[in-house]
Design a protein around this motif. Structure first.
Motif, PDB file in Angstrom:
ATOM      1  N   MET A  50      45.391  53.644  33.543  1.00  0.00           N
ATOM      2  CA  MET A  50      46.428  52.666  33.188  1.00  0.00           C
ATOM      3  C   MET A  50      47.531  52.766  34.222  1.00  0.00           C
ATOM      4  O   MET A  50      47.706  53.813  34.859  1.00  0.00           O
ATOM      5  CB  MET A  50      46.973  52.929  31.788  1.00  0.00           C
ATOM      6  CG  MET A  50      47.619  54.282  31.608  1.00  0.00           C
ATOM      7  SD  MET A  50      47.229  55.122  30.048  1.00  0.00           S
ATOM      8  CE  MET A  50      45.591  55.782  30.400  1.00  0.00           C
ATOM      9  N   GLY A  51      48.274  51.667  34.415  1.00  0.00           N
ATOM     10  CA  GLY A  51      49.364  51.676  35.385  1.00  0.00           C
ATOM     11  C   GLY A  51      49.239  50.566  36.401  1.00  0.00           C
ATOM     12  O   GLY A  51      48.584  49.540  36.181  1.00  0.00           O
ATOM     13  N   ARG A  52      49.870  50.746  37.562  1.00  0.00           N
ATOM     14  CA  ARG A  52      49.916  49.721  38.604  1.00  0.00           C
ATOM     15  C   ARG A  52      48.603  49.663  39.372  1.00  0.00           C
ATOM     16  O   ARG A  52      48.117  50.692  39.850  1.00  0.00           O
ATOM     17  CB  ARG A  52      51.070  49.981  39.573  1.00  0.00           C
ATOM     18  CG  ARG A  52      51.242  48.890  40.636  1.00  0.00           C
ATOM     19  CD  ARG A  52      52.272  49.259  41.678  1.00  0.00           C
ATOM     20  NE  ARG A  52      53.625  49.311  41.121  1.00  0.00           N
ATOM     21  CZ  ARG A  52      54.702  49.576  41.860  1.00  0.00           C
ATOM     22  NH1 ARG A  52      54.575  49.837  43.156  1.00  0.00           N
ATOM     23  NH2 ARG A  52      55.896  49.594  41.284  1.00  0.00           N
ATOM     24  N   ASN A  53      48.064  48.456  39.495  1.00  0.00           N
ATOM     25  CA  ASN A  53      46.771  48.269  40.153  1.00  0.00           C
ATOM     26  C   ASN A  53      46.840  47.180  41.222  1.00  0.00           C
ATOM     27  O   ASN A  53      45.839  46.570  41.555  1.00  0.00           O
ATOM     28  CB  ASN A  53      45.702  47.909  39.117  1.00  0.00           C
ATOM     29  CG  ASN A  53      44.295  48.067  39.638  1.00  0.00           C
ATOM     30  OD1 ASN A  53      43.991  49.033  40.331  1.00  0.00           O
ATOM     31  ND2 ASN A  53      43.413  47.116  39.332  1.00  0.00           N
ATOM     32  N   THR A  54      48.007  46.946  41.790  1.00  0.00           N
ATOM     33  CA  THR A  54      48.197  45.866  42.755  1.00  0.00           C
ATOM     34  C   THR A  54      47.243  45.996  43.938  1.00  0.00           C
ATOM     35  O   THR A  54      46.693  44.999  44.413  1.00  0.00           O
ATOM     36  CB  THR A  54      49.651  45.849  43.257  1.00  0.00           C
ATOM     37  OG1 THR A  54      50.535  45.823  42.135  1.00  0.00           O
ATOM     38  CG2 THR A  54      49.911  44.633  44.145  1.00  0.00           C
ATOM     39  N   VAL A  55      47.041  47.209  44.426  1.00  0.00           N
ATOM     40  CA  VAL A  55      46.160  47.418  45.585  1.00  0.00           C
ATOM     41  C   VAL A  55      44.954  48.270  45.218  1.00  0.00           C
ATOM     42  O   VAL A  55      44.321  48.873  46.097  1.00  0.00           O
ATOM     43  CB  VAL A  55      46.941  48.046  46.757  1.00  0.00           C
ATOM     44  CG1 VAL A  55      47.912  47.049  47.357  1.00  0.00           C
ATOM     45  CG2 VAL A  55      47.675  49.317  46.307  1.00  0.00           C
ATOM     46  N   GLY A  56      44.597  48.368  43.937  1.00  0.00           N
ATOM     47  CA  GLY A  56      43.350  49.015  43.540  1.00  0.00           C
ATOM     48  C   GLY A  56      43.421  50.496  43.270  1.00  0.00           C
ATOM     49  O   GLY A  56      42.384  51.165  43.197  1.00  0.00           O
TER      50      GLY A  56
END
Length: 335
Positions: A50-56
């Protein structure tokens, strides 16, 4: 901090006290927390993120939910696909993550602008990977620890330590020297030279160590060299270790011989269940020593007693020497 969804609670609200994470129905094996991401490793081999996945960095396909103004995030635990079930360590940098399995394999995902994933591209020529991929240059190398920083990653290779000699080099009567190493699945090879000639490094044609290297001439100076090989461990060989032994006239320490089950100490690993239940084996990678359905080689933690009766012979040089022994671990005496 909840603005990137890394708490897994479904919102951007910060959590100031510990709050049970959804779902909580499975046994957790480990947790890894980074700057913008969280990974939860389950006992059944699944990995949630879970969390930030902007660049994978989460190792999942592109996320659709917007967070923190312009980023894409996962607000609830999402299972990471295409990971082996034996992942034991994950570390997360600013926009990338690196994972290690129990057998030393390494995978990475996320931003690769600085080649921090350990590969030139993600297969499509892009600098962003949405999914864990094996690091090509580390395949076949056993890694024991990984960690990630802002725009870098580090992998520590596991190496084979040289073996040791028991007893160490010195002056003795005729005797046998044990070559000792902690990795039970390894093969030890040695070179023995007489008259003070320095023993060269062992190679593939050197004799493998079995029970003891006999130093049976006197007065003679021996030079002994040994190394360890472990193909099952993913490591070729250790550096050699050497010792010098000066053998003088006198009674040698007795040697144990003639018993397949007598152990001087508890074994590190034993077979669990099956027809070889309780017998020693060589480690987690040992797939042949333990016979029977469901039998496996596991680390031993209890008190050791060889199964069934044991027979052992005590031998000494000269053969007519008197040998005294005890069975309770105390030092023998003439009584």
């Amino acid at each position: 901090e909840g603005r990137n969804g890394a708490t897994g609670q479904g919102s951007t609200v910060d959590r100031l006290v510990p709050t049970e994470l959804y779902p909580a129905t499975e046994e957790v094996r480990g947790v890894s927390v980074g700057l913008h991401a969280t990974f939860v490793m389950m006992a059944n081999g699944r990995v949630y993120t879970m969390g930030r996945n902007t660049v994978g960095a989460l190792g999942v396909s592109e996320s659709l939910t917007t967070c923190d103004s312009s980023h894409k995030c996962e607000f609830f635990p999402r299972q990471v696909p295409n990971l082996p079930t034996n992942i034991v360590e994950i570390s997360t940098g600013e926009g990338h993550s690196i994972a290690r399995s129990s057998d030393g394999a390494v995978l990475s995902t996320g931003d690769n602008s600085f080649n921090q994933l350990g590969m030139e591209s993600c297969g499509s020529g892009t600098t962003t990977c949405f999914g864990f991929l094996a690091v090509p240059l580390l395949q076949g190398i056993r890694i024991k620890h990984v960690t990630a920083g802002s725009n870098w990653a580090l992998a520590l290779q596991e190496i084979l330590e040289p073996p040791s000699f028991d007893p160490p080099g010195g002056t003795y009567a005729k005797m046998g020297v044990r070559v000792v190493h902690a990795e039970k699945a390894a093969t030890m090879r040695y070179v023995l030279e007489l008259y003070g000639v320095l023993a060269g490094a062992p190679n593939a044609s050197s004799p493998p160590y079995t029970s003891a290297v006999q130093l049976s001439r006197s007065p003679v100076t021996y030079s002994l060299a040994a190394h360890v090989e472990c193909a099952l461990c993913g490591m070729a060989r250790s550096a050699p270790t050497r010792a010098m032994y000066s053998i003088v006239e006198g009674c040698a320490a007795p040697m144990f011989a003639g018993s397949r089950t007598l152990a001087e100490k508890a074994p590190d690993f034993v077979c669990l269940e099956g027809i070889d239940d309780g017998l020693p084996c060589f480690g987690y990678l040992d797939q042949t020593s333990c016979r029977g359905q469901g039998s496996k080689c596991a680390q031993y933690t209890g008190q050791w007693a060889p199964p069934g009766p044991t027979i052992s012979f005590l031998e000494s040089d000269p053969p007519d020497a008197s040998i005294y022994f005890t069975t309770d671990g105390s030092v023998p005496s003439a009584s």
